[in-house]
Design a protein around this motif. Sequence first.
Motif, PDB file in Angstrom:
ATOM      1  N   ILE A 187      -9.911 -18.027  70.804  1.00 35.52           N
ATOM      2  CA  ILE A 187      -8.930 -19.114  70.850  1.00 35.52           C
ATOM      3  C   ILE A 187      -9.556 -20.370  71.447  1.00 35.52           C
ATOM      4  O   ILE A 187      -9.339 -21.483  70.958  1.00 35.52           O
ATOM      5  CB  ILE A 187      -7.699 -18.673  71.660  1.00 35.52           C
ATOM      6  N   ALA A 188     -10.332 -20.209  72.514  1.00 34.90           N
ATOM      7  CA  ALA A 188     -10.989 -21.364  73.135  1.00 34.90           C
ATOM      8  C   ALA A 188     -11.988 -22.015  72.187  1.00 34.90           C
ATOM      9  O   ALA A 188     -12.059 -23.246  72.085  1.00 34.90           O
ATOM     10  CB  ALA A 188     -11.686 -20.924  74.428  1.00 34.90           C
ATOM     11  N   VAL A 189     -12.757 -21.195  71.464  1.00 31.66           N
ATOM     12  CA  VAL A 189     -13.724 -21.743  70.503  1.00 31.66           C
ATOM     13  C   VAL A 189     -12.999 -22.452  69.369  1.00 31.66           C
ATOM     14  O   VAL A 189     -13.395 -23.543  68.932  1.00 31.66           O
ATOM     15  CB  VAL A 189     -14.627 -20.615  69.959  1.00 31.66           C
ATOM     16  N   GLY A 190     -11.897 -21.850  68.874  1.00 30.65           N
ATOM     17  CA  GLY A 190     -11.129 -22.483  67.811  1.00 30.65           C
ATOM     18  C   GLY A 190     -10.537 -23.812  68.234  1.00 30.65           C
ATOM     19  O   GLY A 190     -10.515 -24.774  67.457  1.00 30.65           O
ATOM     20  N   ALA A 191     -10.045 -23.892  69.472  1.00 25.48           N
ATOM     21  CA  ALA A 191      -9.490 -25.149  69.964  1.00 25.48           C
ATOM     22  C   ALA A 191     -10.564 -26.205  70.156  1.00 25.48           C
ATOM     23  O   ALA A 191     -10.298 -27.402  70.031  1.00 25.48           O
ATOM     24  CB  ALA A 191      -8.756 -24.902  71.284  1.00 25.48           C
ATOM     25  N   ASP A 247      -8.457 -29.225  65.710  1.00 25.80           N
ATOM     26  CA  ASP A 247      -7.268 -29.736  66.393  1.00 25.80           C
ATOM     27  C   ASP A 247      -6.126 -28.736  66.395  1.00 25.80           C
ATOM     28  O   ASP A 247      -5.055 -29.017  66.914  1.00 25.80           O
ATOM     29  CB  ASP A 247      -6.789 -31.035  65.708  1.00 25.80           C
ATOM     30  N   PHE A 248      -6.338 -27.589  65.754  1.00 25.61           N
ATOM     31  CA  PHE A 248      -5.290 -26.575  65.685  1.00 25.61           C
ATOM     32  C   PHE A 248      -5.332 -25.716  66.941  1.00 25.61           C
ATOM     33  O   PHE A 248      -6.326 -25.055  67.214  1.00 25.61           O
ATOM     34  CB  PHE A 248      -5.487 -25.716  64.444  1.00 25.61           C
TER      35      PHE A 248
END
Length: 295
Positions: free
Chosen positions: A242-246, A250-251
């Motif tokens: 989740i941290a890498v995706g954020a 911008d999602f």
Amino acid sequence: MSDPKTYDAVRADFIEKSGLISQAEGLPRIAGRVFGMLIFDGDMISFGELATRLQVSRASISTSIRILGRDFQVIGVLEREGSSLVGETHDARVLVPARWVVANVGDEMGGSAIQVRAASGTTVAELKENVRLVMRKIRRQPPSEDDSFALNESSTLSSGLDQMFGVIGLAGTVIGGFSILVGGFGIANIMFVSVRERTGQIGVQKALGATRGFILAQFLLESVLLSLVGGIIGLTFAGILIAVGAAVSDFELAVSFQNIVTGIGLSALIGLIAGYAPAEMAARLDPVEAIRFNQ
């Protein structure tokens, strides 16, 4: 790693040279400095922050823009929102008076639309009826004619998204169920192997007075702890994703505290269920036969 002082010096020199180049071409020096700073920094900022970074007064920065040959006064800057789930963004849009758009652009942009938000205490049905009456009055439509406009609800889009996420949630539930089943069998297999390898130890414990309940609780506790460790590792891995995706988009995703507690509780329950059969088998071992097992 580059020296921060060197970076600041290069940045300041680039911005200043951009201003000098702009001035040499007959343009305002501040325009060149703004252009150079935007190229170097590459982010969206407000006029106030722009003045602070350039170390100039707020009044020295123009608050007007030119669109299709006409100057417009900037009265505000919207906060950056980022991209939506489908990649749409409003960050690059400019809001101008509707009458000017109709007079100078017309229907070249694919028609016009009005967005309306219901006031507090007003239902969607009441809002639609009020908007319909106002639009019919503006268009001077008699009661016998059908509406010459369309009323679209955002709930239509949201219902479609709800259905899509419902399918995704169902698929996730099925995949998660299989994962739990495989994990449960894995824990049970590990505990059966542990009981087999520690049969002699169990016999000694029983010979020294260990009760059936003590042996049962011992192996159940080991099974639950094993399952909890796996659940915590899984939650940690999910948090990293989740941290890498954020960081790269911008999602934004988030895991609530309730979901964390539910995940840990489910892990403990799976460990308890998967470890009961091996623990029961260990508790029922005859101490004499258990001691002779490894001899």
